[in-house]
Design an enzyme around this catalytic site. Structure first.
Site: not given
Ligand code: F6R
Length: 576
Positions: A2, A27, A99-100, A455, A458, A571
């Site tokens: 929503c 969404r 929403n919810g 998590k 990190e 990333k």
């Molecule tokens: C943890 C994280 C990494 C990725 C890993 C693989 O939060 O983001 O451990 O999961 O580097 O990345 P992908 O899925 O893009 O191959």
């Protein structure tokens, strides 16, 4: 799911609202509606696309300059016009968009019925409109505060009151809601993408706050007292819009998970690849954890044991011959060098290769014979959230020729929404102060436990240990001392006995047990509980991981860490 929009200013509201609703389309929704407020409140609703709503609005004379709108993704009740928002109160004094999910809607329904109010729709949301009119003594903000305090669950609310035709009232609890302010105008919205371009500053409402929004101004209250919320100038509108008022991409993306899952599990089935008999699941980091969490599901569907392998190790298993076997590569980015190298090696060895990736035209999807695309949308936070949950959802889709799994998949987005509402504050304080917290689980819960530990590591830099619950006694238990937090993920009733035993072992050594569970006996035996909604134990990691992500997020916040830019991490890891 929503989406909410509201506008008050000096232009007719209806076109502004429909434009905002278009921006919220991504969404996911199945009906839409608006309400505008003049001497009385007028609603216009339609099932299906926003174009159907626009069709109904064509030729209507609606000069009102204040209104609210909603895109609905059906939860309580089918997508019909009656169930569509905005909902009017019994005397027509109030209109609301919500929403919810209201957890105590059954009790509130009985309350309304006992008061002689007849309900028109099947929704939990309609009740809120009636409660507002019942409580109303001339001050809409005061009555909204009272009603909001009685609601359990999650809500972002936009409210119109016919006695104050240029005001919008808003309330928030665990569902996103932001206020946008510009010269002689103001608006509310679920996210920044729907804000009109006149907006020059944003206020992100916090849980428990209510607000009165008027052209050019907003007053925010918490527990009856006026508070001065932080205003974010939109000097960089794109960034404000991209973050949609959230302080971090990680939090924003966590909140996107129900929608991301809904998109992924309804991905077009035609020509979709499927799981063969001998499957090896391969990935790195969180993608590897998604593979581990999905192994029991894959084994149930294929009737054969499945292997799970780290991409960086796969290339060293010299003697494997791939003929007649399938290698499934999980990668959010599709650009991870280790995963691509493993896919190339798998092809050389004769495996049938399948890429499960969030990036449709990535290197990995080009290398592999087949592909299945998760539909998480762009993931910006370095710490993945919706990347992981949609991978688990995607493997569920690949396994969904089993009717039980197909039915359970449909429930995943709703369960994810409920998991987002789990309160982790107390536990986060405990974890933020801790040394060596453990995350343990069995079967699918093992993958979720490893992901919870990752998590935390990190973004908070706490040295968390993710481990299979059965392995604890084989060495790592020596680290448990008085107060060591042990997060136990437990979603499989069949393993309840063993889980209770692990918990007793931890407590006997002074450890503090935090259960992330939907099993009553497990919850009762824990020191702290993060309660989960019911979810199929073979798909549960897509839901149980959500409070763990939140836990890591809150702990990192308490420690003042740079959540979206954790040290040493990138990333996309494009080197082997
Ligand atoms: C943890 C994280 C990494 C990725 C890993 C693989 O939060 O983001 O451990 O999961 O580097 O990345 P992908 O899925 O893009 O191959």
């Amino acid at each position: 799911m929503c989406g909410i929009i509201g506008y008050t200013g000096n232009k007719p509201a209806a076109p502004v609202l429909t434009k905002g609703l278009h921006a919220l389309e991504y969404r996911g929704y199945d009906s839409a509606g608006i309400a505008v407020c003049g001497s009385e409140i007028v609603t216009v609703k339609a099932v299906g696309r926003i174009s159907a709503l626009e069709e109904k609005l064509r030729g209507r004379d609606l000069p009102e300059v204040c209104g609210i709108g909603h895109t609905r993704w059906a939860t309580h009740g089918c997508p019909t016009e009656i169930n569509c928002h905005p909902h009017l109160s019994y005397g027509g004094k109030f209109a609301i968009v919500h929403n919810g999910i209201i957890d105590n809607c059954r009790n509130l329904r009985v309350l309304c019925e006992n008061r002689g109010i007849s309900l028109k729709s099947d929704t939990d949301s309609e009740l809120i409109a009636h409660l507002l009119e019942w409580e109303y003594r001339g001050d809409p903000l005061a009555c909204l505060s009272r009603v909001a305090a009685d609601l359990r669950g999650s809500f972002a609310l936009g409210v119109l009151c016919a006695d104050f035709p240029s005001d919008i009232y808003a309330a928030k609890m665990r569902s996103p809601l932001i206020i946008g302010l510009g010269e002689d105008m103001a608006c509310i919205s679920s996210d920044g993408t729907a804000m009109p371009k006149e907006v020059t500053s944003l206020i992100v409402l916090a849980d428990g706050q209510v607000a009165r929004v008027r052209p050019g101004s907003a007053e925010v209250f918490f527990r009856g007292r006026r508070v001065e919320p932080e205003r974010v100038k939109c000097s960089s509108p794109e960034i404000a819009a991209a973050l949609s008022g959230f302080p971090h991409y990680m939090l924003k993306e966590m909140y996107e998970q129900p929608e991301a899952l809904a998109r992924t599990v309804t991905e077009d089935c035609l020509g979709r690849p499927y799981l063969r008999r001998n499957v090896t699941l391969i990935g790195c980091g969180s993608s590897y954890h998604a593979a581990l969490a999905s192994k029991p599901l894959v084994e149930r569907i294929t009737g054969c044991s499945a292997e799970v392998c780290l991409a960086s190790e796969f290339i060293y298993s010299e003697k494997t011959v791939g003929r007649g076997k399938q290698a499934v590569f999980l990668s959010q980015s599709g650009e991870t060098a280790d995963t691509i190298a493993a896919a190339e090696e798998a092809k050389r060895r004769g495996y049938l290769t399948l890429a499960v990736s969030n990036v449709h035209s990535s290197t990995l999807t080009r290398v592999c014979d087949e592909k299945f695309c998760t539909r998480a949308g762009p993931e910006i936070s370095v710490a993945t959230t919706k990347g992981f949950t949609t991978q688990v959802g995607a493997l569920g889709v690949l396994a969904s020729r089993n009717d039980e799994i197909a039915a359970a998949l449909k429930e995943l987005p709703f369960a994810a929404e409920k998991a987002l509402a789990v309160e982790v504050g107390e536990v986060a304080k405990l974890i933020a102060k801790s040394v060596n917290p453990f995350f343990i689980g069995r079967k699918a819960d093992y993958g979720a436990a490893l992901e919870g530990a990752l998590k935390l590591k990190e973004i908070s830099y706490i040295s968390a240990l993710g481990i299979a619950a059965g392995e604890l006694k084989h060495g790592s238990i020596s680290l448990i001392e008085k107060g060591t937090p042990v997060v136990v993920v437990s979603t499989d009733e069949a393993l309840g006995e063993k889980t209770l035993l692990s918990m007793a072992t931890v407590r006997a050594r002074g450890g503090t047990v935090i259960a992330v569970t939907n099993i009553d006996e497990v919850a009762q035996a824990a020191d702290f509980v993060l309660p989960l909604p019911n979810v199929h134990p073979l798909l549960s990691a897509a839901v149980s991981v959500i409070p763990l992500q939140r836990l890591a997020y809150e702990a990192a916040l308490l420690l003042g860490k740079d959540i979206d830019k954790p040290r040493n991490l990138a990333k996309s890891v494009t080197v082997e």
